[in-house]
Design a protein around this motif. Structure first.
Motif, short mmCIF file in Angstrom:
data_model
loop_
_atom_site.label_atom_id
_atom_site.label_comp_id
_atom_site.label_asym_id
_atom_site.label_seq_id
_atom_site.Cartn_x
_atom_site.Cartn_y
_atom_site.Cartn_z
N MET A 188 -4.96 7.46 -3.65
CA MET A 188 -5.35 6.05 -3.58
C MET A 188 -5.25 5.38 -4.96
SD MET A 188 -5.81 5.59 -0.46
CE MET A 188 -6.36 3.90 -0.61
N SER A 189 -5.54 6.12 -6.02
CA SER A 189 -5.40 5.56 -7.37
C SER A 189 -3.94 5.27 -7.68
CB SER A 189 -5.97 6.54 -8.40
OG SER A 189 -7.35 6.77 -8.17
N MET A 190 -3.05 6.16 -7.29
CA MET A 190 -1.63 5.93 -7.52
C MET A 190 -1.11 4.75 -6.70
SD MET A 190 -0.82 8.03 -9.83
CE MET A 190 0.95 7.75 -9.82
N PHE A 191 -1.64 4.58 -5.50
CA PHE A 191 -1.23 3.44 -4.68
C PHE A 191 -1.70 2.12 -5.32
CE2 PHE A 191 -2.00 0.40 -1.22
CZ PHE A 191 -0.75 0.38 -0.63
N ALA A 192 -2.94 2.10 -5.79
CA ALA A 192 -3.45 0.89 -6.46
C ALA A 192 -2.69 0.63 -7.75
CB ALA A 192 -4.95 1.05 -6.74
#
Length: 659
Positions: free
Chosen positions: A315-319
């Motif tokens: 999720m951090s990489m997506f954000a």
């Protein structure tokens, strides 16, 4: 208060014939050289340790202390299994129950051979040293050096707590760089005031990266052969050939130019526009710090087993990707405004200005007549557009108008489709994996409770069933190894079972067995579990298997009397006969703690022995020596009826002593 590795034994004080040993520690076995199977059920006086140098008076004192149930403490000379003599401090203490009756003897053994030897040497040398001092100094004692792998105090361990905390700090600094560098390049640009506002934090990150490079030159690593390398030269070579170039480029101190007010091109007067270009180039050069994200990919395997960590990182990489796209989206809108300075009816930034009732404004150096939206509002609008495009097809309130914006929108939608398949597909799989076992556990628990309710089982049985099910589930997580391996071919299944049961197959009992025999035998070994208070065997039951204790503690009982206390590494069963295959147990075996067991099914064992007759004879003979406790009925006592005497242990043999 004795530790697990102390040298002690426990003996049953209620059995008058020899006070048999019911438990011996690993330390006692290491001290004497006898295995636990050879010590169990022997006399508490440890007559198997006696020898020619053992004092008869002390032996008599030990027998008197045991008969009178008194404490005994004295120095005695014992013999190990290898016939090596050693001095021992023997301490026998009677243990009473709540009624005041002596039920156990605790005998501890302390090897004092070195102490006695030093005392004798000091007595011999006292006169010699006195005379030698008249003529000169004492003779120098020889120095002995112990080869010990010592590391320098300036070498960091890669598995230390400090290094783990430092790695997390560098990870946070890397995420800070991944967020701020694209934002500064795209939104702040040549705004010198805004750039200087973040100079302190940027310089702090640069200093952290530089310190990290220094630490990496002094941090151990694991070689391909699995060894931890402490040598400083090898550490430097390894780091120079792996991550040094990337770390060095990412740590270049660009922000020090702002901190010390150093001109990028000193001594040359450049036009304002050229200076802005130079400053923008400096910001672009700072994007090389994003190479530090490659380090994160290196550590992904370390956290791959932790679903929560993987979910957070995804999720951090997506954000982070949405943040980068928002920066690019703003740059495209800004370039479209600069290219169409006299046509304000195009571009998404113009639409944003119209909604704010200010069609002419200045953003990013584009001249206008009004005050446009702030950088913060523009960034939020850009992030809103990229997230809506990545997660869906957008909502149209922030839309692409020019060709360049439409092309970028198409790219964002394609990337969004890929991210749905990659990130959210993995997220769904991770969540399902996290809750699949939990759902299966609740289903099995409900089935068990329904079974108890339908068959009206009593409360005691219900509690035992639920406790056993919950404990076994926590141990194996609901995985049935037999069900899992049944579809594999016998060749592969036997190799797997040999690996799973290697602990029991490494016993000396199977040392003379061929590999084919061990492979066949491993297919008949099953894993069992026993909860505290549960009986593994009852007296008079037909013995169905031979049990090996992997962990936990058990006791052997007969008529409420403790005959033996068994622990990890003990073998429970009976001496076998190829003719008489029905064995009745002579005692109860009860679990004291949670116990993991490996059991060899006797039916399968006999089938294997029939297939390998050359090994069966050795097995029948060796199992009598390897059993920690023999459960065969009629094997409780060793009586010699030929002369009316009793059998006493001498080493590993039994000798008759007449009345």
């Amino acid at each position: 208060s004795l530790s697990f590795d102390s040298n002690f034994i426990l003996a049953n004080a209620q059995v008058l014939k020899g006070y048999p040993i019911v438990y011996c520690s690993d330390g006692f076995c290491e001290l004497t050289g006898f295995s636990r199977a050879e010590v169990m059920q022997k006399s508490c006086a440890c007559k198997f340790l006696y020898g020619s140098e053992t004092s008869e008076s002390i032996i008599l004192s030990i027998d008197v202390a045991l008969e009178e149930r008194k404490e005994f403490k004295d120095e005695i000379m014992f013999y190990k299994k290898t016939a090596v003599l050693f001095w021992c401090l023997l301490d026998i203490v009677p243990i009473k129950n709540e009624k005041g009756d002596v039920v156990l003897f605790l005998a501890s053994f302390k090897d004092i051979t070195d102490t006695k030897a030093k005392a004798v040497q000091e007595d011999k040398r006292e006169g010699e040293y006195t005379c030698a001092n008249v003529f000169g100094d004492l003779p120098a004692l020889p120095e002995y050096k112990v080869a010990d792998a010592k590391k320098s105090k300036f070498i960091l361990l890669h598995y230390s707590t400090f290094k783990a905390g430092w790695d997390w700090l560098i990870l946070l600094a890397t995420f800070y760089v991944a967020v701020t560098v694209p934002y500064n390049v795209c939104f702040i640009g040549d705004d010198d005031d805004l750039t200087r506002s973040t100079t302190v934090s940027d310089i702090s990150v640069e200093i952290l990266f530089i310190i990290d490079i220094v630490f990496n030159f002094r941090t151990t690593y694991v070689s391909k052969s699995g060894q931890v390398i402490f040598d400083a030269r090898q550490i430097c070579i390894h780091y120079l050939t792996t991550w040094f170039i990337i770390d060095l480029v990412a740590a270049l101190p660009f922000d020090l130019l702002y901190a010390f007010k150093v001109s990028v091109v000193s001594g040359i007067c450049l036009p304002t526009k050229t200076c802005r270009v130079v400053v923008s180039v400096v910001h672009l050069l700072k994007t090389v710090r994003l190479l530090r994200l490659l380090r994160l990919l290196q550590k992904m395997d370390r956290y791959s087993q932790h679903s929560t960590v993987v979910l957070t990182l995804l999720m951090s990489m997506f954000a982070l990707l949405a943040h980068w796209m928002a920066c690019i989206w703003y740059v495209i809108g800004k370039m479209e405004m600069e290219a169409n300075a006299y046509n304000w009816d195009i571009g998404w930034l113009h639409e944003l200005g119209k909604r704010l009732e200010s069609p002419y404004y200045s953003i990013g150096g584009v001249n206008g007549t009004g005050n446009g939206p702030s950088i913060r509002s523009v960034y939020i609008a850009s992030l809103y557009f990229t997230l809506s495009s990545l997660t869906s097809v957008g909502f149209g309130n922030v839309s692409a108008n020019t060709d360049a914006e439409k092309i970028f929108s198409v790219c964002v939608m394609l990337i969004g489709a890929l991210m749905h398949a990659l990130v959210f597909g993995n997220v769904t799989a991770i969540i399902q994996r996290m809750y699949s076992r939990w759902s299966q556990y609740h289903t099995r628990t409900k089935d068990l409770k329904d079974f108890i309710r339908v068959h009206h089982l009593p409360q005691s049985l219900k509690q035992r069933m639920l406790e056993y099910f919950q404990t076994t589930w926590s141990v194996n997580n609901g995985i049935d190894c037999n069900e899992l391996l049944k579809d594999f071919p016998d060749e592969l299944r036997s190799d797997i079972t040999m690996h799973l049961n290697k602990e029991i197959l490494e016993l000396s009992l199977f040392a003379s067995a061929s590999r084919g025999c061990l492979r066949s035998l491993s297919l008949h070994i099953k894993t069992s579990f026993c909860a505290p208070g549960e009986y593994l065997l009852r007296q008079g039951d037909a013995l169905q298997a031979i049990f090996f204790v992997c962990s936990g503690s058990m006791e052997v009982l007969k008529d409420g009397m403790v005959l033996a206390i068994l622990g990890k590494g003990d073998l429970i069963g009976a001496n076998l006969s190829l003719d008489d295959r029905v064995i009745k147990t002579n005692a109860d075996v009860k679990a004291l703690t949670y116990c993991d067991l490996q059991c060899i099914n006797l039916k399968g064992l006999y089938e294997v022995l029939d297939l390998y007759p050359e090994y069966s004879h050795h097995f029948v003979q060796d199992i009598q020596q390897d059993l920690t406790y023999n459960l065969r009925e009629g094997h409780e006592t060793h009586q010699c009826f030929s002369n009316g005497g009793t059998c006493v242990p001498r080493g590993t043999r039994w000798h008759c002593r007449g009345t």
